[in-house]
Write a protein that holds these residues in place. Sequence first.
Motif, PDB file in Angstrom:
ATOM      1  N   ILE A 127       9.261   3.094 -11.591  1.00 53.57           N
ATOM      2  CA  ILE A 127       9.631   3.213 -10.222  1.00 53.57           C
ATOM      3  C   ILE A 127       8.845   4.475  -9.370  1.00 53.57           C
ATOM      4  O   ILE A 127       9.048   3.977  -8.196  1.00 53.57           O
ATOM      5  CB  ILE A 127      11.056   2.602  -9.681  1.00 53.57           C
ATOM      6  N   THR A 128       8.996   5.566  -9.620  1.00 54.80           N
ATOM      7  CA  THR A 128       8.403   6.472  -9.161  1.00 54.80           C
ATOM      8  C   THR A 128       6.649   6.814  -8.850  1.00 54.80           C
ATOM      9  O   THR A 128       6.415   7.485  -8.204  1.00 54.80           O
ATOM     10  CB  THR A 128       8.805   8.123 -10.097  1.00 54.80           C
ATOM     11  N   LYS A 138      21.187   3.254  -3.219  1.00 56.77           N
ATOM     12  CA  LYS A 138      20.107   2.328  -1.718  1.00 56.77           C
ATOM     13  C   LYS A 138      18.641   2.929  -2.055  1.00 56.77           C
ATOM     14  O   LYS A 138      17.599   2.665  -2.302  1.00 56.77           O
ATOM     15  CB  LYS A 138      20.556   1.925  -1.295  1.00 56.77           C
ATOM     16  N   LYS A 139      18.355   4.402  -1.838  1.00 54.55           N
ATOM     17  CA  LYS A 139      17.528   5.137  -1.796  1.00 54.55           C
ATOM     18  C   LYS A 139      16.326   4.736  -3.181  1.00 54.55           C
ATOM     19  O   LYS A 139      15.117   5.206  -2.881  1.00 54.55           O
ATOM     20  CB  LYS A 139      17.676   6.503  -0.882  1.00 54.55           C
ATOM     21  N   PHE A 140      16.840   4.459  -3.817  1.00 55.72           N
ATOM     22  CA  PHE A 140      16.493   4.570  -5.246  1.00 55.72           C
ATOM     23  C   PHE A 140      16.223   3.046  -5.847  1.00 55.72           C
ATOM     24  O   PHE A 140      14.634   2.821  -5.889  1.00 55.72           O
ATOM     25  CB  PHE A 140      17.083   5.040  -6.469  1.00 55.72           C
ATOM     26  N   ASN A 163      15.968   0.470  -3.570  1.00 59.21           N
ATOM     27  CA  ASN A 163      15.650  -0.411  -2.409  1.00 59.21           C
ATOM     28  C   ASN A 163      14.383   0.275  -1.991  1.00 59.21           C
ATOM     29  O   ASN A 163      14.212   0.232  -0.735  1.00 59.21           O
ATOM     30  CB  ASN A 163      16.291  -0.223  -1.319  1.00 59.21           C
ATOM     31  N   THR A 164      13.400   0.302  -3.015  1.00 55.81           N
ATOM     32  CA  THR A 164      12.027   0.959  -2.818  1.00 55.81           C
ATOM     33  C   THR A 164      11.134  -0.484  -3.000  1.00 55.81           C
ATOM     34  O   THR A 164      11.361  -0.851  -4.191  1.00 55.81           O
ATOM     35  CB  THR A 164      11.464   2.200  -3.499  1.00 55.81           C
ATOM     36  N   PRO A 165       9.478  -0.441  -2.317  1.00 61.21           N
ATOM     37  CA  PRO A 165       8.821  -1.594  -3.062  1.00 61.21           C
ATOM     38  C   PRO A 165       8.303  -1.491  -4.252  1.00 61.21           C
ATOM     39  O   PRO A 165       8.566  -2.299  -4.948  1.00 61.21           O
ATOM     40  CB  PRO A 165       8.050  -1.114  -1.779  1.00 61.21           C
ATOM     41  N   ASN A 166       8.593   0.242  -4.711  1.00 61.58           N
ATOM     42  CA  ASN A 166       8.004  -0.138  -6.146  1.00 61.58           C
ATOM     43  C   ASN A 166       9.251  -0.583  -6.908  1.00 61.58           C
ATOM     44  O   ASN A 166       8.823  -0.792  -8.160  1.00 61.58           O
ATOM     45  CB  ASN A 166       8.165   1.102  -6.528  1.00 61.58           C
ATOM     46  N   ARG A 221      11.073  -3.022  -6.530  1.00 62.55           N
ATOM     47  CA  ARG A 221      11.394  -4.925  -5.618  1.00 62.55           C
ATOM     48  C   ARG A 221      10.034  -4.949  -7.374  1.00 62.55           C
ATOM     49  O   ARG A 221       9.745  -5.436  -7.617  1.00 62.55           O
ATOM     50  CB  ARG A 221      10.642  -4.681  -4.968  1.00 62.55           C
TER      51      ARG A 221
END
Length: 93
Positions: free
Chosen positions: A40-41, A71-73, A75-78, A80
Amino acid sequence: MKATHIGLCTFLMLLLASEVKVSIAVTCSPVQLSPCVSAITSSSAPSNLCCSKIKEQKPCLCQYLKNPNLKKFVNTPNARRVASTCGTPFPRC
Protein backbone atom coordinates in the motif's frame (compact mmCIF):
# COMPACT_ATOMS: atom_id res chain seq x y z
CA MET A 1 -24.92 -57.52 10.73
CA LYS A 2 -23.65 -55.93 7.51
CA ALA A 3 -27.05 -54.38 6.85
CA THR A 4 -26.99 -52.81 10.32
CA HIS A 5 -23.56 -51.28 9.67
CA ILE A 6 -24.61 -49.99 6.26
CA GLY A 7 -27.79 -48.53 7.73
CA LEU A 8 -25.85 -46.90 10.57
CA CYS A 9 -23.27 -45.46 8.18
CA THR A 10 -26.01 -44.14 5.91
CA PHE A 11 -27.80 -42.57 8.88
CA LEU A 12 -24.58 -40.89 10.07
CA MET A 13 -23.83 -39.58 6.57
CA LEU A 14 -27.33 -38.10 6.29
CA LEU A 15 -27.03 -36.61 9.76
CA LEU A 16 -23.70 -34.98 8.92
CA ALA A 17 -24.98 -33.76 5.57
CA SER A 18 -27.96 -32.09 7.20
CA GLU A 19 -25.88 -30.21 9.79
CA VAL A 20 -26.56 -26.49 9.81
CA LYS A 21 -23.56 -24.57 8.59
CA VAL A 22 -22.27 -22.09 11.13
CA SER A 23 -20.80 -18.91 9.74
CA ILE A 24 -17.57 -17.72 11.26
CA ALA A 25 -17.67 -14.10 12.32
CA VAL A 26 -14.78 -11.91 11.25
CA THR A 27 -13.00 -10.02 13.98
CA CYS A 28 -12.35 -6.55 12.61
CA SER A 29 -8.77 -5.68 13.41
CA PRO A 30 -6.85 -3.28 11.18
CA VAL A 31 -3.63 -4.84 12.48
CA GLN A 32 -4.58 -7.88 10.37
CA LEU A 33 -3.80 -5.77 7.29
CA SER A 34 -0.17 -5.24 8.34
CA PRO A 35 1.12 -7.69 5.68
CA CYS A 36 -0.20 -5.17 3.11
CA VAL A 37 1.70 -2.12 4.39
CA SER A 38 4.58 -2.36 1.92
CA ALA A 39 2.22 -2.91 -1.04
CA ILE A 40 0.00 0.00 0.00
CA THR A 41 2.83 2.42 0.76
CA SER A 42 4.80 1.60 -2.40
CA SER A 43 4.18 0.20 -5.84
CA SER A 44 5.16 -3.35 -4.90
CA ALA A 45 2.81 -6.24 -5.60
CA PRO A 46 0.79 -7.57 -2.67
CA SER A 47 1.88 -10.88 -1.16
CA ASN A 48 -0.37 -13.91 -0.95
CA LEU A 49 -0.67 -13.30 2.79
CA CYS A 50 -1.72 -9.70 2.15
CA CYS A 51 -4.41 -10.84 -0.29
CA SER A 52 -5.76 -13.44 2.11
CA LYS A 53 -5.93 -10.83 4.89
CA ILE A 54 -7.74 -8.33 2.65
CA LYS A 55 -10.29 -10.99 1.70
CA GLU A 56 -10.70 -11.90 5.37
CA GLN A 57 -11.10 -8.27 6.44
CA LYS A 58 -13.35 -7.22 3.52
CA PRO A 59 -16.48 -7.04 5.73
CA CYS A 60 -14.58 -4.56 7.92
CA LEU A 61 -13.39 -2.13 5.23
CA CYS A 62 -16.42 0.18 5.53
CA GLN A 63 -15.85 0.38 9.27
CA TYR A 64 -12.20 1.28 8.64
CA LEU A 65 -13.22 3.95 6.12
CA LYS A 66 -15.45 5.60 8.74
CA ASN A 67 -12.57 5.84 11.20
CA PRO A 68 -10.62 9.09 10.54
CA ASN A 69 -7.36 7.53 11.73
CA LEU A 70 -7.67 4.55 9.41
CA LYS A 71 -9.34 6.26 6.46
CA LYS A 72 -6.13 8.00 5.38
CA PHE A 73 -4.45 4.58 5.19
CA VAL A 74 -7.29 2.56 3.69
CA ASN A 75 -8.76 5.12 1.28
CA THR A 76 -5.77 5.64 -1.01
CA PRO A 77 -5.22 4.81 -4.67
CA ASN A 78 -2.58 2.24 -3.72
CA ALA A 79 -4.93 0.54 -1.22
CA ARG A 80 -7.57 0.32 -3.94
CA ARG A 81 -4.96 -1.06 -6.37
CA VAL A 82 -3.88 -3.70 -3.85
CA ALA A 83 -7.49 -4.73 -3.18
CA SER A 84 -8.16 -4.93 -6.93
CA THR A 85 -4.98 -6.94 -7.54
CA CYS A 86 -6.09 -9.35 -4.82
CA GLY A 87 -9.48 -9.77 -6.49
CA THR A 88 -11.35 -8.02 -3.70
CA PRO A 89 -13.38 -5.12 -5.09
CA PHE A 90 -13.30 -2.09 -2.83
CA PRO A 91 -16.68 -1.67 -1.12
CA ARG A 92 -18.98 1.29 -1.64
CA CYS A 93 -19.88 2.51 1.79
